[in-house]
Design a protein around this motif. Structure first.
Motif, PDB file in Angstrom:
ATOM      1  N   LEU A 120       4.352  -6.914  -1.014  1.00 45.14           N
ATOM      2  CA  LEU A 120       3.097  -7.664  -1.129  1.00 45.14           C
ATOM      3  C   LEU A 120       1.955  -6.921  -0.471  1.00 45.14           C
ATOM      4  CD1 LEU A 120       4.112 -11.370  -0.365  1.00 45.14           C
ATOM      5  CD2 LEU A 120       3.303 -10.441  -2.532  1.00 45.14           C
ATOM      6  N   VAL A 121       2.201  -6.431   0.732  1.00 42.84           N
ATOM      7  CA  VAL A 121       1.136  -5.807   1.514  1.00 42.84           C
ATOM      8  C   VAL A 121       0.788  -4.420   0.981  1.00 42.84           C
ATOM      9  CG1 VAL A 121       0.475  -5.065   3.823  1.00 42.84           C
ATOM     10  CG2 VAL A 121       1.742  -7.183   3.507  1.00 42.84           C
ATOM     11  N   ASP A 134      -0.230  -3.708  -1.686  1.00 42.00           N
ATOM     12  CA  ASP A 134      -1.507  -3.835  -2.363  1.00 42.00           C
ATOM     13  C   ASP A 134      -2.660  -3.549  -1.423  1.00 42.00           C
ATOM     14  OD1 ASP A 134      -0.232  -6.699  -4.070  1.00 42.00           O
ATOM     15  OD2 ASP A 134      -0.258  -4.593  -4.685  1.00 42.00           O
ATOM     16  N   CYS A 162      -2.411  -1.666   1.501  1.00 38.66           N
ATOM     17  CA  CYS A 162      -2.344  -0.363   2.161  1.00 38.66           C
ATOM     18  C   CYS A 162      -2.522   0.817   1.219  1.00 38.66           C
ATOM     19  CB  CYS A 162      -1.011  -0.200   2.869  1.00 38.66           C
ATOM     20  SG  CYS A 162      -1.071  -0.803   4.515  1.00 38.66           S
ATOM     21  N   ARG A 217      -2.798  -8.664  -8.025  1.00 34.89           N
ATOM     22  CA  ARG A 217      -2.731  -7.255  -7.598  1.00 34.89           C
ATOM     23  C   ARG A 217      -3.919  -6.461  -8.093  1.00 34.89           C
ATOM     24  NH1 ARG A 217       3.684  -5.511  -7.595  1.00 34.89           N
ATOM     25  NH2 ARG A 217       3.859  -5.861  -5.364  1.00 34.89           N
ATOM     26  N   VAL A 224      -6.940  -7.373  -6.069  1.00 33.28           N
ATOM     27  CA  VAL A 224      -6.904  -6.763  -4.742  1.00 33.28           C
ATOM     28  C   VAL A 224      -7.272  -5.282  -4.851  1.00 33.28           C
ATOM     29  CG1 VAL A 224      -5.403  -6.089  -2.833  1.00 33.28           C
ATOM     30  CG2 VAL A 224      -5.234  -8.384  -3.783  1.00 33.28           C
ATOM     31  N   PHE A 264      -4.985 -14.185   1.480  1.00 32.93           N
ATOM     32  CA  PHE A 264      -3.778 -13.363   1.365  1.00 32.93           C
ATOM     33  C   PHE A 264      -3.270 -12.993   2.752  1.00 32.93           C
ATOM     34  CE2 PHE A 264      -0.712 -10.753  -0.446  1.00 32.93           C
ATOM     35  CZ  PHE A 264      -0.796  -9.446   0.006  1.00 32.93           C
ATOM     36  N   VAL A 292       0.450 -13.850   4.355  1.00 38.61           N
ATOM     37  CA  VAL A 292       1.369 -12.873   4.931  1.00 38.61           C
ATOM     38  C   VAL A 292       1.601 -13.168   6.408  1.00 38.61           C
ATOM     39  CG1 VAL A 292       1.679 -10.439   5.476  1.00 38.61           C
ATOM     40  CG2 VAL A 292       0.767 -11.110   3.244  1.00 38.61           C
ATOM     41  N   PHE A 307       3.970   0.160   7.870  1.00 41.71           N
ATOM     42  CA  PHE A 307       2.550   0.391   7.637  1.00 41.71           C
ATOM     43  C   PHE A 307       2.024   1.553   8.438  1.00 41.71           C
ATOM     44  CE2 PHE A 307       3.165  -3.232   5.429  1.00 41.71           C
ATOM     45  CZ  PHE A 307       3.343  -4.375   6.180  1.00 41.71           C
ATOM     46  N   CYS A 361      -0.241   4.248   6.854  1.00 39.07           N
ATOM     47  CA  CYS A 361      -1.578   3.713   6.637  1.00 39.07           C
ATOM     48  C   CYS A 361      -2.327   3.598   7.952  1.00 39.07           C
ATOM     49  CB  CYS A 361      -1.433   2.337   5.984  1.00 39.07           C
ATOM     50  SG  CYS A 361      -2.937   1.451   5.886  1.00 39.07           S
TER      51      CYS A 361
END
Lengths: 151, 151
Positions: free
Chosen positions: A121-122, A124, A126, B57, B60, B114, B118, B140, B143
């Motif tokens: 989901l995330v 999108d 990053c 998506r 976003v 969103f 999350v 992450f 990123c």
DNA sequence: TACATATATCCACTAATCTGGATATATGGA
DNA sequence: TCCATATATCCAGATTAGTGGATATATGTA
């Protein structure tokens, strides 16, 4: 029935953040023929129901411990067979693992699968858009800082 | 119709990670009378459908730009009215915002909503369980590192 | 004002999901 | 072996979700 380790490894392979690699932005109806997409939707669907979301949360809360199906039913205040059906949905989505011990079947949350879902989901956020990711990360900083777990 | 800023503020108040504050672990069937829980489930449901996940998506991906409803329908290869129904679901879940410009209605993703979704999901991980959160955060880090955005 | 364009809404049909009583299956214990 | 316990599965009914043709509504243009 897999060992817990085997099951965890299996779950870790369920999700692959490949959707955005094939640049389907121009055709962004997610194809149901794409295994990954179906699994993501299956996982979202599995959690999009009150009893099941509650069960999943409870299992995450006690991870790595497990809870028997009957106990989950009693605490959710639903009939045993309804809970069985719900657990089957979570199983199919890969979000929980089960193991028989005598007459009971114990369930535990599959954190790798959950992790993969959130990651998907995330992604999108990053994927080339770190400025969108930063606010999300900041949500977890109290948790993050407290352990100094920066890799 | 709110301005984009007003809408973003409104969305930011939709989710409150309060569920776990009231220690309902013993009764973990999420009550549908609890507004927050219903919204979380509504949001999960909204995304748990191929066309809608794809639309979200795409929105976003181009945020803060917006895309007209008709364009979303064409690119999703669904009839206009089906797309309208799907967008209504996303709107009700608070995941998208709309604004009329002439004959078109433009849609954009609501990143605060969103983010809240999350956060609410991952709260299970972080709430007193940072050791569960760290592996998630590590997803992450590419990123994160690239922008040095550690708060 | 009439016509065109964009999109929401109505309506009906089909498919899917949820729920719970009944039953089947798996395991334990005497 | 029989009975008890735990839970999956079957089955049917009710409800909800998804879909698309038709229509209504909102805005633009000549």
């Amino acid at each position: 029935m897999d060992t817990p380790e085997q099951f965890q490894e299996k779950c870790a392979t369920v999700f692959h953040p490949e959707l955005r690699k094939n640049k389907e932005l121009e055709r962004f109806r997610v194809s149901v023929k794409n295994e990954n997409a179906l699994t993501i939707i299956e996982a979202l669907s599995a959690l999009a129901q009150p009893t099941r979301l509650g069960v999943f949360r409870a299992l995450v809360a006690v991870e790595p411990q497990a809870i028997p199906a009957g106990e989950l039913a009693r605490r959710s205040v639903v009939p045993q067979n309804t809970m069985s059906a719900h657990l089957a949905v979570l199983m199919r989505a890969g979000l929980v693992a089960s193991e028989r011990r005598g007459r009971s079947i114990l369930y535990r949350a599959s954190l790798p699968a959950f992790q993969a879902l959130v990651t998907s989901l995330v992604r999108d956020c990053c994927d080339g858009r770190p400025e969108l990711c930063a606010p999300l990360l900041s949500q977890f900083s109290p948790c993050h800082v407290s352990k100094g777990a920066l890799p």
